[in-house]
Design a protein around this motif. Structure first.
Motif, mmCIF file in Angstrom:
data_model
loop_
_atom_site.group_PDB
_atom_site.id
_atom_site.type_symbol
_atom_site.label_atom_id
_atom_site.label_comp_id
_atom_site.label_asym_id
_atom_site.label_seq_id
_atom_site.Cartn_x
_atom_site.Cartn_y
_atom_site.Cartn_z
ATOM 1 N N ASN A 1 -51.599 4.251 3.622
ATOM 2 C CA ASN A 1 -51.342 5.228 4.666
ATOM 3 C C ASN A 1 -52.975 5.551 5.580
ATOM 4 N N ALA A 2 -53.477 4.989 5.259
ATOM 5 C CA ALA A 2 -55.978 5.016 5.549
ATOM 6 C C ALA A 2 -55.654 4.713 6.551
ATOM 7 N N SER B 1 -55.946 11.776 5.658
ATOM 8 C CA SER B 1 -55.325 12.848 5.653
ATOM 9 C C SER B 1 -54.562 12.639 4.719
ATOM 10 N N PHE B 2 -53.163 12.214 5.304
ATOM 11 C CA PHE B 2 -52.033 11.614 5.042
ATOM 12 C C PHE B 2 -51.793 10.444 4.120
ATOM 13 N N ALA B 3 -52.998 9.690 3.584
ATOM 14 C CA ALA B 3 -52.995 9.221 2.495
ATOM 15 C C ALA B 3 -52.582 8.867 1.373
ATOM 16 N N PRO C 1 -49.572 15.460 10.831
ATOM 17 C CA PRO C 1 -50.384 16.609 10.364
ATOM 18 C C PRO C 1 -51.468 16.109 11.079
ATOM 19 N N LEU C 2 -52.586 17.147 11.718
ATOM 20 C CA LEU C 2 -53.789 17.147 11.625
ATOM 21 C C LEU C 2 -54.746 18.726 12.528
ATOM 22 N N SER C 3 -55.201 18.338 10.968
ATOM 23 C CA SER C 3 -56.302 19.154 11.462
ATOM 24 C C SER C 3 -57.329 19.801 12.005
ATOM 25 N N ASP C 4 -57.956 20.547 12.548
ATOM 26 C CA ASP C 4 -59.157 20.716 13.394
ATOM 27 C C ASP C 4 -60.483 19.916 13.418
ATOM 28 N N PHE C 5 -60.659 18.611 12.263
ATOM 29 C CA PHE C 5 -61.065 18.096 11.457
ATOM 30 C C PHE C 5 -60.981 16.943 12.257
#
Length: 339
Positions: free
Chosen positions: A187-188, A203-205, A306-310
């Motif tokens: 998942n990279a 982030s979800f890898a 899911p997405l962070s602000d970063f």
């Protein structure tokens, strides 16, 4: 059995442009050994390059013959897109106008827009109605968009650009850091443009299917800093070292991209630059790299990441670059004429 079925299928006609170049030289064995389209799928190669490369292209044809590939039925070499694109099922666009010293991005876009406009129109009139296209020649995402715009009778989702090389780089940087095999990292993902604005997202890898990459690496500063820069600038680092651009790794990534798209990714999440359907708020129609899952010639953008602000900030920066490229190209290509 499925084995007998694939032997009965007609040979797959695969066009490669820029076929006398170094990426093609590394790619053709993958295709002819069955790694790309499956171990039983017969292949007819349509190899295209510019007129002055025809003698060298003839040499590539000799070598393909000397390899004695059982899957290879025929090799057509030409400088004429009307021959190269005839009835092809797959088209790999390696050929593009390279960026020279002191060349503005706008000039590069203009030069390539002209090339891909012509090729798109010919593809539209003579290729298979379901031809699958992957553009590798830079600026790849925008070149893919131009080709798509000029080939309105081919399904728009059939036009893709290569970001699998970036994804493979992203995966392997994590594998080396953690000390595992590359396949242990899943998942990279690459979001956006195949350029230095791309966003390699872990982030979800996962490592070994379950361990969060942030936890496995244990260094958030590296993951949000040098890691991203290394992946973004890896192409430039290879040019600096080899005085030539990535070929072996690019060829492997093209083979991976086509294999997963046409044969299936086996439930695995992979990265492809595809026309945006508005997922994650990305402007519809932009050729943007997303996490996808593929099955037998179709891909689905993975939802619910899911997405962070970063992440959002970096995804928007690469989208902005793509929007600008498209606006510049529209101006160059279609001023005064509506497609």
């Amino acid at each position: 059995s499925s084995c007998r079925m694939s032997l009965k299928q007609p040979p797959l006609r695969v066009c490669v442009t820029g076929a006398a170049g170094q990426i093609a030289y590394s790619l053709l064995p993958h295709i002819c050994l069955g790694r790309t389209f499956g171990p039983n799928r017969k292949i007819i190669l349509h190899l295209m390059d510019i007129e002055r490369a025809q003698t060298a292209l003839g040499g590539v044809k000799f070598e393909l013959q000397d390899c004695g590939f059982d899957l290879l039925v025929d090799v057509i070499t030409t400088s004429d897109p009307n021959v190269a694109f005839k009835d092809v099922d797959v088209c790999v666009f390696l050929g593009a106008f390279p960026r020279g010293p002191g060349m503005e991005r706008k000039d590069l876009l203009a030069k390539n827009a002209g090339i891909f406009k012509t090729q798109g129109k010919i593809l539209d009139s003579i290729a298979s109605r379901d031809v699958k296209v992957v553009v590798v020649g830079n600026p790849a995402n925008t070149n893919a968009w131009v080709t798509q715009q000029c080939a309105p009778s081919i399904p728009p989702q059939n036009f893709t650009a290569l970001t699998r090389l970036d994804a493979n780089r992203a995966q392997n940087q994590i594998a080396m850091r953690v000390g595992v095999q590359p396949s242990a990292v899943s998942n990279a993902t690459i979001w956006g443009n195949h350029s230095s604005t791309q966003y390699p997202d872990v982030s979800f890898a996962r490592v070994n299917g379950f361990k969060d990459v942030y936890e496995a690496v244990g260094d958030k500063t590296w993951l949000q800093g040098d890691y991203i820069k290394t992946v973004q600038q890896r192409g430039a680092a290879i040019i600096a070292a080899r005085k030539l651009s990535s070929a072996m790794s690019a060829a492997k990534a093209i083979s991976d991209h086509l294999h997963d798209w046409l044969v299936g990714s086996g439930g695995k999440i992979v990265s492809m630059a595809v026309p945006s359907d508005g997922s994650y708020g990305v402007e519809k129609g932009l050729i943007y790299s997303f996490p996808v899952v593929c099955e037998a010639g179709a891909y689905q953008i993975v939802q619910g990441v899911p997405l962070s602000d970063f992440s959002k900030k970096l995804m928007q920066a690469t989208e902005k670059e793509l929007s600008e490229e498209r606006a510049m190209t529209k101006q160059i290509l279609f001023s005064g004429s509506k497609l």
